[in-house]
Design a protein around this motif. Structure first.
Motif, PDB file in Angstrom:
ATOM      1  N   GLN A  29       0.823  -1.202   0.000  1.00 15.37           N
ATOM      2  CA  GLN A  29       0.000   0.000   0.000  1.00 15.37           C
ATOM      3  C   GLN A  29       0.857   1.252   0.000  1.00 15.37           C
ATOM      4  O   GLN A  29       0.634   2.175  -0.788  1.00 15.37           O
ATOM      5  N   ILE A  30       1.871   1.281   0.870  1.00 18.70           N
ATOM      6  CA  ILE A  30       2.684   2.499   0.969  1.00 18.70           C
ATOM      7  C   ILE A  30       3.424   2.746  -0.330  1.00 18.70           C
ATOM      8  O   ILE A  30       3.468   3.858  -0.848  1.00 18.70           O
ATOM      9  N   VAL A  31       3.998   1.676  -0.877  1.00 17.08           N
ATOM     10  CA  VAL A  31       4.784   1.867  -2.095  1.00 17.08           C
ATOM     11  C   VAL A  31       3.900   2.337  -3.235  1.00 17.08           C
ATOM     12  O   VAL A  31       4.264   3.232  -3.994  1.00 17.08           O
ATOM     13  N   SER A  32       2.703   1.781  -3.336  1.00 19.41           N
ATOM     14  CA  SER A  32       1.886   2.165  -4.493  1.00 19.41           C
ATOM     15  C   SER A  32       1.275   3.537  -4.322  1.00 19.41           C
ATOM     16  O   SER A  32       0.955   4.184  -5.306  1.00 19.41           O
ATOM     17  N   TYR A  33       1.117   4.032  -3.096  1.00 18.40           N
ATOM     18  CA  TYR A  33       0.560   5.368  -2.950  1.00 18.40           C
ATOM     19  C   TYR A  33       1.620   6.454  -2.955  1.00 18.40           C
ATOM     20  O   TYR A  33       1.297   7.634  -2.883  1.00 18.40           O
ATOM     21  N   GLU A  34       2.899   6.060  -3.048  1.00 13.06           N
ATOM     22  CA  GLU A  34       3.928   7.082  -3.212  1.00 13.06           C
ATOM     23  C   GLU A  34       3.813   7.748  -4.573  1.00 13.06           C
ATOM     24  O   GLU A  34       4.149   8.917  -4.735  1.00 13.06           O
ATOM     25  N   VAL A  35       3.356   6.975  -5.561  1.00 13.65           N
ATOM     26  CA  VAL A  35       3.325   7.508  -6.928  1.00 13.65           C
ATOM     27  C   VAL A  35       2.343   8.676  -7.050  1.00 13.65           C
ATOM     28  O   VAL A  35       2.733   9.754  -7.511  1.00 13.65           O
ATOM     29  N   PRO A  36       1.082   8.519  -6.624  1.00 13.50           N
ATOM     30  CA  PRO A  36       0.215   9.702  -6.722  1.00 13.50           C
ATOM     31  C   PRO A  36       0.661  10.836  -5.811  1.00 13.50           C
ATOM     32  O   PRO A  36       0.408  12.009  -6.105  1.00 13.50           O
ATOM     33  N   LEU A  71      -8.311  -1.152  -2.399  1.00 14.51           N
ATOM     34  CA  LEU A  71      -7.376  -0.099  -2.064  1.00 14.51           C
ATOM     35  C   LEU A  71      -6.348   0.061  -3.167  1.00 14.51           C
ATOM     36  O   LEU A  71      -6.067   1.157  -3.658  1.00 14.51           O
ATOM     37  N   MET A  72      -5.768  -1.052  -3.577  1.00 12.72           N
ATOM     38  CA  MET A  72      -4.762  -0.992  -4.631  1.00 12.72           C
ATOM     39  C   MET A  72      -5.384  -0.529  -5.938  1.00 12.72           C
ATOM     40  O   MET A  72      -4.806   0.267  -6.677  1.00 12.72           O
ATOM     41  N   ALA A  73      -6.584  -1.033  -6.220  1.00 15.35           N
ATOM     42  CA  ALA A  73      -7.250  -0.617  -7.458  1.00 15.35           C
ATOM     43  C   ALA A  73      -7.509   0.876  -7.431  1.00 15.35           C
ATOM     44  O   ALA A  73      -7.328   1.569  -8.429  1.00 15.35           O
ATOM     45  N   PHE A  74      -7.928   1.376  -6.275  1.00 17.34           N
ATOM     46  CA  PHE A  74      -8.191   2.804  -6.178  1.00 17.34           C
ATOM     47  C   PHE A  74      -6.920   3.596  -6.431  1.00 17.34           C
ATOM     48  O   PHE A  74      -6.912   4.586  -7.156  1.00 17.34           O
TER      49      PHE A  74
END
Lengths: 171, 358, 381
Positions: free
Chosen positions: B171-178, B328-331
């Protein structure tokens, strides 16, 4: 193309509904109205019919309990919490000698109070803080359960206690 | 008119005088840095205690109840009581734990988030170290929490903690991008990564939202940033890894006492860091809302704005349900990133063609 | 399949299907299982392969106890069968006994019973809403639901003296008449409550996160529902008309106007909508009952010892908050029932849990369990 429009419409609608939800909680936050009774500083009185604590009524004038040991309450109790004994006095009337109610098994259903035809048992709604340190003290006898009814709480004739016929059937 | 700059100059002047009196003036730069770091550490710790109290009070009033009100006036000392409780708790450790990661994880979680506060300007010229790569530094540092979580999950010797750790790290890694994508439009306009310079740009050109050209892209950026920041801090509605009503307690299941306190506080400090960056970049940092209110020192305005932003972060937690992990990941990947990229394009168009000469 | 699962649990989880699956225990103590329900879940990573509920952690042998108590004394035990909506179970048993013995309660008692049972339905649905939202992750509607529920419990306390185990609806009528201030307070509560339901809907119904968690999750098709024994709002969410109040009206439900709340999709969201609509319908039913209350006796004259006819039996059902609550009584001529069986909605709703959660994620077990409105004391009795 329709899918793209739907995508944006979903996002917009979702955002709006999130905002609606936020407005509900923010409204409660800003009004700061609470429904908490800050016990033990605030002790609100319980309603008059609250089934709080069972007491044996003691008649101050006659200096005796109203109970005549008819055993109807003991028969009515679903859990057999009540044990009592009585004697027949020389003038022919029965009087109670010992009355024991085990509050650790009592479920406060009210059948004993309803079954009593002699106004001997009642619920006293003010006494609801009944925690004890020893379980044995929950087995109360007639001295612990003694309660003299104040004059202003005498039952009026039309508001007689409810009669649960059939509740006093043999146990 | 007191400003933060004046306070800073006075205090550092006193420190230098003290050093000169002791004859060790050459230590002045070191003492400056250490004093600043210690001041920031103490200040943020007190602020975190205040925040924990605020969360409990905010959540309570949203739910029509009173929060803590017994310990200290209005319950302000409740966090102190909680901290004391956590420190005297029994230290329960799993027997087959991996010792080194087990003990390092809470330390990393706690320290790394503090490091992010180093570049935040509280007032004109008041920050521990005004790096030219301000935003880049903050975003890089928030990545450290992934190490902490993975270490915690792995070393607990508990398959549920491991799962929770994996989920949280993903979750943390994928939300760093936005998170990054949402800050880039601002950087495009201001041309600098330096946080103080961004605030100075806003001082010179007015708030973003008062400029009709920039209002919409900046608003979208702000919303994406706040959403990604709550996801980075593992807070609801993205708190699946540590959700109480799921069967897994998350990566911090096997931690008790002070170590759990460090994770818990680390989460709040992550919130503070993200909210501070949001306030600095989007809301004007220490600038007063209206110029005539400039007599109130800048750091007071910073605190006020910070508390407002953190209130919204807390309101999200108590209003919205929780997202499932795959949702969550999809969002994050399917909604936030495309919108952030489109926003970037929009800002590019605005900056290139419409804002010429503005 | 379940034997295999049990042997796997005994063997410590060593599975022959692959090393990725493991058996997990959503133990009796769990914030989301609405009581002491134990779920043994076989997981493959995050996906649920099989769910097996293990029941019995709240078994109190109420049915056996009732065989040794007189009919009126049994009513005190019915409060505990489903303590979240105790009035409904009181009513179910009272109606069953009355039908067994050929008694009938006077009209005022019937109207009062309806008022209280519908108030109880609202209270139960409020608690359900709070628990469901809490499972999904929104922690605030729980407090809002309880705040409203407190006001209903105040109304109950004013009338019968208790807030949870009322012992109010008796065989042949009700325990005691309402106080004069009950009707205005009840009406004030209903007016207040009607303004609150849109708030809950604003928080939850169209919330995108809530929709994602509940739409399309746990779909009960009508065939599966009927075959698995689902009843009540859980089945009405699939569009099957199964309200006992409409099909076999008891009390005066045929004289009040209310609509049966149905939804079409059969997923968690539909069940949520059905219950929210039911709360509104209950408000309208209560208003109609309060309008039609007339003075009169509240209890029929009963013999001092209530005896059932010899060799008699009856199955009597009502619509409780969770679905069909049935009481099967066998009388043998004495004052105590020979057999009292409680057919509870939550128990029959449990079977469908396994089918609904296969292939879904762990978080969906919580959503489905919450939407089925399972109350464990009713399951175990």
């Amino acid at each position: 193309m329709g899918a793209i429009l739907r995508y944006f419409k979903d996002i917009g609608l979702g955002l709006w509904n999130l905002f609606v939800g936020l407005s509900v909680t923010t409204k409660y936050f800003l009004t700061m109205k609470v429904n908490t009774q800050q016990y033990p500083e605030e002790r609100l009185p319980l309603p008059a019919r609250s089934r709080s604590m069972i007491k044996l009524i003691y008649d101050g004038e006659k200096d005796q309990f109203n109970c005549v040991a008819c055993m109807m309450c003991a028969k009515a109790c679903p859990n057999s919490c009540i044990k009592l004994e009585g004697v027949r006095m020389p003038d022919g009337k029965r009087r109670m000698t010992t009355f024991k109610l085990d509050f650790s098994t009592c479920i406060f259903c009210g059948y004993c109070v309803e079954a009593c035809g002699f106004d001997a048992l009642t619920f006293v709604s003010e006494e609801y803080e009944n925690s004890v340190y020893k379980r044995g003290s929950l087995l109360q006898d007639e001295h612990a359960m003694k309660w003299a009814r104040p004059a202003h709480l005498a039952p009026k004739p039309e508001e007689a206690a409810p009669v649960a016929a059939g509740a006093s059937a043999g146990a | 008119m007191i400003t933060g700059e004046q306070i800073l100059k006075t205090v550092s002047g006193l420190l230098h005088q003290g050093l000169a009196a002791a004859g060790v003036s050459f230590l002045a730069p070191v003492v400056d840095r250490v004093a600043a770091a210690v001041a920031m550490f103490l200040g943020i710790s007190v602020f975190v205690m205040f925040l924990v109290w605020m969360e409990r009070k905010v959540s309570a009033h949203m739910q029509s109840r009173i929060g803590p009100n017994r310990v200290g006036i209005f319950g302000l000392l409740q966090t102190v009581a909680d901290a004391i409780k956590l420190t005297i708790k029994e230290d329960i450790k799993p027997v087959k734990r991996d010792k080194v990661p087990y003990y390092i994880a809470p330390i990393i979680a706690f320290v790394a988030t503090f490091m992010g506060m180093v570049v935040i300007p509280f007032d004109r010229g008041v920050s521990v170290q005004d790096l030219n790569i301000g935003i880049l530094y903050v975003i890089a540092i928030t990545g450290f929490t992934v190490i902490a979580i993975l270490s915690a999950g792995w070393s607990s010797n508990n398959k549920f903690a491991l799962l929770g750790g994996f989920r949280s790290a993903a979750q943390i890694v994928s939300y760093e991008v936005p998170l990054v994508l949402s800050v880039i439009p601002i950087i495009m306009v201001t041309g600098t990564l330096n946080l103080s310079a961004i605030v100075e740009y806003q001082a010179a050109h007015g708030y973003w939202f008062t400029n009709p050209l920039y209002a919409i892209p900046v608003l979208v950026s702000f919303l994406i940033f706040i959403t990604s920041a709550t996801a980075e801090a593992n807070r609801a509605p993205f708190d699946i890894p540590e959700a109480e009503s799921e069967l897994i307690g998350g990566f911090h299941t096997e931690y008790s006492g002070v170590k759990f306190a460090m994770f818990f506080l680390g989460e709040y400090i992550a919130v503070i860091v993200s909210a501070s960056v949001a306030v600095t970049v989007f809301l004007g940092g220490w600038l007063p809302p209206l110029p005539m209110l400039g007599f109130i020192p800048g750091f007071v305005w910073f605190m006020v704005k910070l508390v407002v932003v953190i209130y919204f972060v807390m309101a999200f937690r108590w209003t919205f349900p929780r997202l499932r992990v795959d949702q969550l990941m999809a969002f994050g990947w399917k909604v936030l990133i495309p919108i952030a990229i489109l926003n970037l394009l929009l800002m590019g168009v605005v900056e290139l063609f419409l804002a010429k000469g503005a | 399949m379940t034997d295999l699962l049990l042997s796997q649990i005994k063997a410590g989880g060593e599975s022959q299907f692959g090393t990725d699956e493991y058996v997990v225990n959503l133990g009796p103590q769990h914030p989301a299982t609405h009581g002491v329900l134990r779920l043994v879940v076989k997981l493959d990573g995050e996906t649920v392969k099989e769910t097996m509920p293990v029941l019995g952690y709240l078994h109190r042998s109420i049915e056996k106890i009732c065989e040794n108590r007189t009919y009126p004394q049994c009513i005190t035990y019915t409060d505990r069968v489903d303590y979240v909506s105790a009035m409904s179970v009181n009513l179910a048993f009272a109606l069953a006994t009355e039908r067994l013995m050929g008694l009938e309660a006077p009209p005022r008692a019937q109207w009062l019973r309806m008022v209280f049972v519908e108030l109880q339905r609202i209270a139960s649905h409020l608690l359900w809403m709070g628990a469901f939202a809490g499972d999904i992750g929104a922690l605030t509607p729980f407090l809002y639901g309880l705040r409203e529920r407190e006001r209903i419990l105040d109304l109950f306390e004013m009338t019968c003296g208790q807030r949870l185990t009322y012992n109010y609806i008796r065989i042949g009528g009700v325990m005691i008449d309402i106080l004069p201030e009950f009707v205005p307070k009840c009406r004030a509560f209903l007016d207040y409550f009607e303004t609150k339901v849109p708030e809950y809907e604003g928080l939850l119904t169209y919330n995108p996160i809530f929709l994602e968690r509940t739409k399309g999750v746990g779909v009960i098709t009508p065939e599966v529902g009927i075959n698995s024994g689902v009843c009540g709002p859980s089945l009405r969410g699939s569009g099957v008309s199964c309200d006992v109040r409409k099909q076999q009206p008891y009390l005066f439900y045929d004289q009040v106007k209310f609509k049966e709340c149905l939804a079409t999709d059969g997923d968690c969201w539909s069940r949520y909508r059905v219950r929210m609509d039911e709360m509104r319908e209950s408000v309208s039913i209560i208003r109609q009952c309060l309008d039609r209350l007339e003075p009169g006796p509240i209890e029929t004259k009963l013999p001092p010892v209530l005896k059932a006819p010899p060799a008699s039996e009856i199955y009597s059902r009502i619509e409780s908050s969770r679905g069909e609550m049935g009481i099967y009584l066998v009388g043998d001529g004495t004052a105590k029932p020979y057999k009292a069986k409680f057919r509870c909605a939550s128990f029959s709703n449990t079977f469908v849990l396994d089918q609904l959660t296969r292939g879904w994620k762990v978080a969906d077990i919580m959503a489905v369990l919450g939407s089925l409105d399972m109350i464990v004391p009713e399951v175990d009795r």
